[in-house]
Design an enzyme around this catalytic site. Structure first.
Site, PDB file in Angstrom:
ATOM      1  N   HIS A 194      39.152  42.890  53.684  1.00 62.35           N
ATOM      2  CA  HIS A 194      40.388  42.269  53.200  1.00 62.35           C
ATOM      3  C   HIS A 194      41.021  41.387  54.273  1.00 62.35           C
ATOM      4  O   HIS A 194      41.770  40.466  53.959  1.00 62.35           O
ATOM      5  CB  HIS A 194      41.361  43.365  52.770  1.00 62.35           C
ATOM      6  CG  HIS A 194      42.521  42.882  51.964  1.00 62.35           C
ATOM      7  ND1 HIS A 194      42.387  42.320  50.716  1.00 62.35           N
ATOM      8  CD2 HIS A 194      43.856  42.876  52.217  1.00 62.35           C
ATOM      9  CE1 HIS A 194      43.568  41.986  50.225  1.00 62.35           C
ATOM     10  NE2 HIS A 194      44.483  42.313  51.128  1.00 62.35           N
TER      11      HIS A 194
ATOM     12  N   SER B  35      45.744  38.031  48.865  1.00 65.85           N
ATOM     13  CA  SER B  35      46.194  39.365  48.493  1.00 65.85           C
ATOM     14  C   SER B  35      47.303  39.238  47.437  1.00 65.85           C
ATOM     15  O   SER B  35      47.049  38.696  46.368  1.00 65.85           O
ATOM     16  CB  SER B  35      46.653  40.130  49.738  1.00 65.85           C
ATOM     17  OG  SER B  35      46.763  41.498  49.474  1.00 65.85           O
TER      18      SER B  35
END
Length: 673
Positions: free
Chosen positions: A647, A535
């Site tokens: 994610h 991320s």
């Protein structure tokens, strides 16, 4: 019950010939979370989660502990995911959410034992619930299609044809969810446990979030945003609602997040956690007190320059949900605080007393406090302790271990305890981190080092167990992980400093940490360095290899490579980009200058790109762009796509994909370092 009286099981003289940790040890670990005390204070329930290798799923089991005898027993055995266990006020029942029939439905179990009974069969499941103090009804919030009622059942035999999805707002998709359901709203009602009928309370074309109910059963607290256009609205006003008249009183209505509400035992006060938008999503959370009699609201923690809550970036604990605040009968409060790499339980009084109730160098990731304020149940992890449930005397600090599910793992596997490092970063600010030696370390030998970078950026590495870090150490690498500016747990100025400066002071902090440990530790082979992160950590990995050749190999995960496209494709891109980079699509140059893709020609470090196909937060096109660009330039790179993953692959992804991810990382470093 464990025979050890402290959490330091690993110090109890049980050393044997230990083996190295491997990736599949994830299947041997037990995640112990969500302790919830019974009203009597004499018993409690908690949740144990495991990863099942053959089924390739996560399963959770509800457990009970008798706090007088310390006996622990398993209460559920079904292969399911259980969440949010809550006791009825009379202590006779436990309600919880379960996905045993795909959607989360509400189940009820007698505290005397027996099979759980399903209370709801809603098309979209139950979002949340709270017991009424009378113990005869349960308040729920659940998604309901416009024009439908809860009594209407979906026709499961109906053949559903694909339908177009008309987008007319900017908040239309979400990571982990996908496209948000159209014309469907979260509504509030209550279930009569005698008739099992659901009675609507708050319905309409708004999302109503159920927060809590007063101890006399007369007041609800709900959250709702009734603005017509919410694309740039980042608020959910909290309302105090009279159950009988439905009259609403505003508690707070401003930009930011406010929630986790709890009534004091005498119903005179409300406590909740909130973070206004002063520094956008980098703003510290605080504990607020609202006095019902006067309507006066004040912050109880404004004197602490650290955020209330748990901001730890780790990869092991599953489904842990700690309460935002817990009251005692003396109108004292307890809450979590992220500070200096720890998450500690804190005490507060309405008179202004404020101090830690647990110690340093640990992660209190779950808790509940007895109404008397004498003791607390806490789930605790450290860097070499995966986590168990303890009972702590709040006056003396003495702890008793209540569970020992991970004892065999700790006995069998060699774990590395990191050392704390402190050094000067950009602007001469102190930066904190940890350095792990490789398993089997021998004085005088040289070893490679991997630098890990967390996501967020407004999270933090902590004194908690990380399977990935321990795996790298077992593979023969030293591991450096630091909290550069942007990380939580230090100060408001520190966490805010990264905004508008991605690739600036944060990059300097990370590189300064590397140079510091290389200088101070002659066992580090500075010709064999690796770097990885996900991320924001993926963004920073991309940025690093585009600005230095210091590393011999790199692995970027769920990363950002291009802020220009990120603005339009991420579920949060259109507002997070200006919050973090300080520009939108009216300033393409600023976005492009902050994009690692711009510097692709400078990348000479072999770069592995890992990305989930269903990542809506940092969509896979971010990885695709970087891969194709590097490949076209003849760079050493590879691109690995993870199907059916969002994610959160490294934390909650399918077990086999989590194992494959670890194999890809260690395989790349083995090949190039």
């Amino acid at each position: 019950m464990s025979k050890y009286n402290t959490m330091d099981i690993w110090k109890a003289g049980i050393y044997m010939t230990k083996r190295k940790l491997i990736a599949t040890d994830l299947f041997k670990l037990h995640s112990i979370t969500n302790p919830v005390l019974a009203p009597s204070g004499k018993e409690a329930v908690f949740i144990r989660t495991i990863m099942h290798e053959l089924d390739n799923k996560y399963y959770t089991y509800l457990h009970h502990v008798n706090l007088e005898t310390k006996a622990v027993s398993q209460w559920t055995y079904t292969k399911e995911i259980i969440s949010c266990p809550q006791w009825s006020n009379d202590g006779k029942s436990i309600a919880f959410l379960s996905n045993r029939e795909e959607k989360n439905q509400l189940f009820l179990m007698s505290s005397d034992g027996g099979e759980a009974k399903k209370l709801t069969d809603l098309e979209n499941g139950v979002s949340s619930f709270v017991w009424s103090p009378c113990s005869e009804k349960i308040w729920i919030s659940a998604l309901l299609k416009e024009g439908k009622t809860w009594s209407e059942k979906a026709d499961k035999k109906e053949i559903k044809l694909p339908e177009v999805y008309v987008v007319d707002q900017m908040k239309y998709h979400m990571d982990g969810t996908g496209l948000l359901p159209k014309d469907t709203y979260k509504q509030i009602g209550w279930i009569d446990l005698n008739t099992e009928e659901i009675v609507p309370f708050k319905v309409g074309n708004y999302h109503y979030n159920l927060e809590t109910i007063s101890h006399d059963g007369k007041k609800l607290v709900i959250g709702v945003n009734r603005e017509e256009n919410q694309d740039f609205s980042f608020r959910e006003p909290l309302l105090l609602v009279d159950v009988e008249t439905k009259v609403e009183t505003v508690i707070v209505d401003e930009e930011g997040y406010f929630g986790g509400v709890a009534f004091s035992k005498d119903d005179q006060y409300l406590a909740f956690v909130g973070s206004p938008c002063t520094f956008q999503n980098a703003t510290h959370s605080e504990v607020y007190i609202y006095e019902l009699g006067t309507g006066i609201r004040q912050s109880l923690t404004e004197g602490i320059d650290a955020p209330v809550g748990d901001y730890v970036a780790a990869d092991f604990q599953q489904g842990g949900r700690a309460p935002s605040v817990v009251w005692t009968e003396s109108n004292h409060l307890y809450f979590q605080l992220s500070t200096m790499g720890d998450v500690r339980l804190y005490f507060a009084s309405l008179e202004g007393e404020l101090y830690p109730a647990t110690g340093e160098y640990e992660h209190v990731y779950g808790y509940d406090v007895d109404a008397s304020g004498i003791f607390a149940l806490v789930t605790i992890s450290t860097s070499i302790f995966p986590g168990e449930l303890f009972c702590q005397n709040l006056a003396t600090g003495e702890r008793t271990a209540l569970t020992n599910f991970n004892e065999t793992f700790i006995k069998d596997v060699e774990l590395v305890e990191p050392e704390v490092v402190v050094y000067k970063g950009a602007k001469d600010w102190d930066v904190y981190g940890w350095l792990m030696k490789p398993v089997g370390y021998e004085e005088g030998q040289k070893y490679p080092l991997v630098v890990e970078i967390h996501g967020g950026p407004h999270t933090m590495y902590a004194n908690t167990f990380s399977h990935e870090f321990q795996l790298l150490a077992a593979e023969g690498y030293g591991v450096l992980y630091v909290n550069p500016r942007g990380s939580h747990g230090y100060s408001q100025a520190f966490v805010d400093a990264v905004r508008g400066d991605y690739g600036g002071g944060d990059y300097e902090d990370i590189m300064a940490g590397l140079e510091y440990v290389v200088k101070e530790n002659d066992w580090i082979d500075e010709t064999r360095l690796g770097v990885t992160g996900g991320s924001y950590g993926g963004f920073m990995t991309n940025w690093i290899v585009g600005h230095t050749n210091r590393f011999k190999a790199a692995v970027t995960q769920r990363s950002i490579s291009n802020w220009v496209s990120f603005y339009g494709v991420s579920d949060v891109g259109y507002y997070l980009t200006p919050w973090q980079i300080g520009a939108d699509m009216t300033d393409i140059d600023k976005l492009w200058n902050a994009s690692p893709l711009k510097y692709a020609a400078n990348i000479d470090t072999p770069l592995l790109i890992l990305h989930s196909e269903n990542d809506y937060r940092c969509p896979i096109e971010q990885g695709q762009q970087l891969y194709i660009t590097l490949k076209a330039m003849g760079k050493e790179t590879s691109f690995v796509r993870f199907p059916e993953a969002s994610h959160n692959l490294s934390r909650t992804g399918l077990p086999n994909l989590r194992i494959e991810r670890l194999k890809q990382i260690t395989g790349w470093f083995k090949k190039y370092i």
